[in-house]
Motif scaffolding. Structure first.
Motif, PDB file in Angstrom:
ATOM      1  N   PHE A 166      -3.746   7.243  -2.123  1.00 24.50           N
ATOM      2  CA  PHE A 166      -2.813   6.198  -2.526  1.00 24.50           C
ATOM      3  C   PHE A 166      -2.977   5.845  -4.006  1.00 24.50           C
ATOM      4  O   PHE A 166      -1.987   5.647  -4.718  1.00 24.50           O
ATOM      5  N   THR A 167      -4.209   5.768  -4.468  1.00 21.53           N
ATOM      6  CA  THR A 167      -4.441   5.404  -5.859  1.00 21.53           C
ATOM      7  C   THR A 167      -3.856   6.444  -6.808  1.00 21.53           C
ATOM      8  O   THR A 167      -3.236   6.095  -7.820  1.00 21.53           O
ATOM      9  N   SER A 168      -4.025   7.712  -6.484  1.00 15.74           N
ATOM     10  CA  SER A 168      -3.504   8.763  -7.361  1.00 15.74           C
ATOM     11  C   SER A 168      -1.982   8.801  -7.359  1.00 15.74           C
ATOM     12  O   SER A 168      -1.367   9.221  -8.335  1.00 15.74           O
ATOM     13  N   ALA A 169      -1.370   8.329  -6.271  1.00 24.04           N
ATOM     14  CA  ALA A 169       0.090   8.368  -6.175  1.00 24.04           C
ATOM     15  C   ALA A 169       0.762   7.141  -6.783  1.00 24.04           C
ATOM     16  O   ALA A 169       1.769   7.268  -7.491  1.00 24.04           O
ATOM     17  N   VAL A 170       0.222   5.957  -6.529  1.00 22.57           N
ATOM     18  CA  VAL A 170       0.931   4.733  -6.950  1.00 22.57           C
ATOM     19  C   VAL A 170       0.211   3.961  -8.038  1.00 22.57           C
ATOM     20  O   VAL A 170       0.748   2.972  -8.541  1.00 22.57           O
ATOM     21  N   GLY A 171      -1.017   4.368  -8.405  1.00 16.49           N
ATOM     22  CA  GLY A 171      -1.755   3.667  -9.438  1.00 16.49           C
ATOM     23  C   GLY A 171      -2.727   2.647  -8.870  1.00 16.49           C
ATOM     24  O   GLY A 171      -2.622   2.218  -7.721  1.00 16.49           O
ATOM     25  N   ARG A 172      -3.676   2.248  -9.700  1.00 14.62           N
ATOM     26  CA  ARG A 172      -4.780   1.403  -9.250  1.00 14.62           C
ATOM     27  C   ARG A 172      -4.318   0.044  -8.751  1.00 14.62           C
ATOM     28  O   ARG A 172      -4.721  -0.404  -7.663  1.00 14.62           O
ATOM     29  N   VAL A 173      -3.474  -0.647  -9.505  1.00 15.91           N
ATOM     30  CA  VAL A 173      -3.111  -2.022  -9.154  1.00 15.91           C
ATOM     31  C   VAL A 173      -2.305  -2.065  -7.861  1.00 15.91           C
ATOM     32  O   VAL A 173      -2.558  -2.897  -6.977  1.00 15.91           O
ATOM     33  N   ARG A 174      -1.344  -1.156  -7.714  1.00 12.72           N
ATOM     34  CA  ARG A 174      -0.531  -1.143  -6.491  1.00 12.72           C
ATOM     35  C   ARG A 174      -1.378  -0.726  -5.290  1.00 12.72           C
ATOM     36  O   ARG A 174      -1.234  -1.277  -4.190  1.00 12.72           O
ATOM     37  N   ALA A 175      -2.270   0.237  -5.482  1.00 15.85           N
ATOM     38  CA  ALA A 175      -3.153   0.653  -4.390  1.00 15.85           C
ATOM     39  C   ALA A 175      -4.070  -0.486  -3.975  1.00 15.85           C
ATOM     40  O   ALA A 175      -4.341  -0.679  -2.781  1.00 15.85           O
ATOM     41  N   ASN A 176      -4.564  -1.255  -4.953  1.00 17.07           N
ATOM     42  CA  ASN A 176      -5.383  -2.425  -4.629  1.00 17.07           C
ATOM     43  C   ASN A 176      -4.610  -3.400  -3.742  1.00 17.07           C
ATOM     44  O   ASN A 176      -5.147  -3.960  -2.781  1.00 17.07           O
ATOM     45  N   GLU A 177      -3.350  -3.622  -4.079  1.00 17.46           N
ATOM     46  CA  GLU A 177      -2.519  -4.539  -3.307  1.00 17.46           C
ATOM     47  C   GLU A 177      -2.378  -4.063  -1.865  1.00 17.46           C
ATOM     48  O   GLU A 177      -2.503  -4.848  -0.912  1.00 17.46           O
ATOM     49  N   LEU A 178      -2.137  -2.784  -1.691  1.00 19.75           N
ATOM     50  CA  LEU A 178      -1.940  -2.237  -0.349  1.00 19.75           C
ATOM     51  C   LEU A 178      -3.223  -2.275   0.469  1.00 19.75           C
ATOM     52  O   LEU A 178      -3.211  -2.634   1.652  1.00 19.75           O
ATOM     53  N   ALA A 179      -4.345  -1.912  -0.165  1.00 17.51           N
ATOM     54  CA  ALA A 179      -5.606  -1.801   0.570  1.00 17.51           C
ATOM     55  C   ALA A 179      -6.263  -3.147   0.813  1.00 17.51           C
ATOM     56  O   ALA A 179      -6.851  -3.375   1.880  1.00 17.51           O
ATOM     57  N   LEU A 180      -6.175  -4.058  -0.152  1.00 16.89           N
ATOM     58  CA  LEU A 180      -6.866  -5.341  -0.026  1.00 16.89           C
ATOM     59  C   LEU A 180      -6.065  -6.377   0.762  1.00 16.89           C
ATOM     60  O   LEU A 180      -6.649  -7.237   1.423  1.00 16.89           O
ATOM     61  N   LEU A 181      -4.747  -6.298   0.700  1.00 16.39           N
ATOM     62  CA  LEU A 181      -3.908  -7.261   1.413  1.00 16.39           C
ATOM     63  C   LEU A 181      -3.405  -6.725   2.753  1.00 16.39           C
ATOM     64  O   LEU A 181      -2.988  -7.503   3.607  1.00 16.39           O
TER      65      LEU A 181
END
Length: 266
Positions: free
Chosen positions: A161-176
């Protein structure tokens, strides 16, 4: 065309060299149990070695791609130990099974297409994202639901996910632990296309599969390998970090309480 069916998956290979694997547990939203895990891994490994297979399509039956791991099945293993929950070997075995699915997809010698109609959650999301090309319907979504039951992403999801959408968006998906709906996934570069309904999705996936099947198998293999060297170099490290973290979290009181509550609702 050759076809095989089990209670968990349906597989076929047509005369063009298009192999199709359909997860077939629609009553469970195609949640992955031990049988499904073994069947997917075995099929991927066999097809990767067969010269007549030129492309693989991963699919789900009944309006879902996959809801992820079968939490009810995990709860059964946990309660079998009484109040102690999962032991370390059980926990590691559960996570290893998901990791091996993602590895089997990534190590395929031929292109893998994910045809994701409906939800792709948990390890189901990891399985879809491990594919080389990903197509969805408008009603599809991706969900890293791990955090909602006291776990962390696995199956390589922390990297995919991080490689596809970037760090900040991946953080949002994984942490929330919130849904990423198909149109947003397309805008974020996570998928290749979003289509109105299942018939439209099937038509596009079939056209793409046929186009790939007509190309040089060796050229596809070497092209995949060259691309992966740049985009997937962190995959194995991610798998190992997730395996260690998830093994710990699967034994936690928070997870035991979460799956007990989930199983009770079911």
């Amino acid at each position: 065309m050759s076809d095989e069916t089990s209670q968990a998956i349906v597989t076929s290979v047509d005369d063009r060299g298009v192999a199709r694997l359909t997860i077939s547990r629609p009553e469970k939203m195609n949640a992955l149990d031990t049988e499904a895990n073994h069947g997917i891994k075995a099929a991927m490994e066999e097809w990767s070695k067969r010269d007549d297979v030129r492309v693989i399509v991963l699919d789900g039956a009944g309006g879902s791609f996959s809801a992820g791991a079968d939490v009810v099945s995990i709860n059964s293993q946990s309660t079998a130990n009484g109040s102690s929950g999962l032991d370390p070997d059980q926990a590691r075995g559960i996570i290893s099974a998901g990791s091996e699915l993602a590895r089997a997809v990534r190590s395929s010698q031929v292109p893998v297409i994910a045809s994701a109609d409906g939800p792709a959650a948990g390890i189901g999301a990891s399985l879809a994202l491990a594919a080389d090309l990903i197509y969805t319907t408008k009603r599809s979504y991706f969900l890293l639901a791990f955090i909602n039951i006291g776990l962390m992403p696995d199956g390589g999801a922390s990297m995919l996910f991080t490689s596809a959408v970037g760090r900040v968006r991946a953080n949002e998906l994984a942490l929330l632990g919130e849904k990423l709906r198909a149109p947003e996934a397309l805008a974020a570069g996570l998928v290749n296309g979003v289509y109105d309904d299942r018939p439209a999705l099937d038509e596009v996936v079939d056209k793409v599969a046929a186009k790939l099947a007509g190309k040089s198998r060796s050229a596809l293999r070497l092209t995949k390998s060259a691309l992966d060297a740049h985009t997937m170099s962190g995959f194995e490290a991610a798998i190992e970090r997730e395996l260690e973290g998830q093994t710990e979290l699967l034994q936690s009181p928070e997870f035991q309480a979460a799956i007990a509550a989930f199983a009770g609702k079911k």
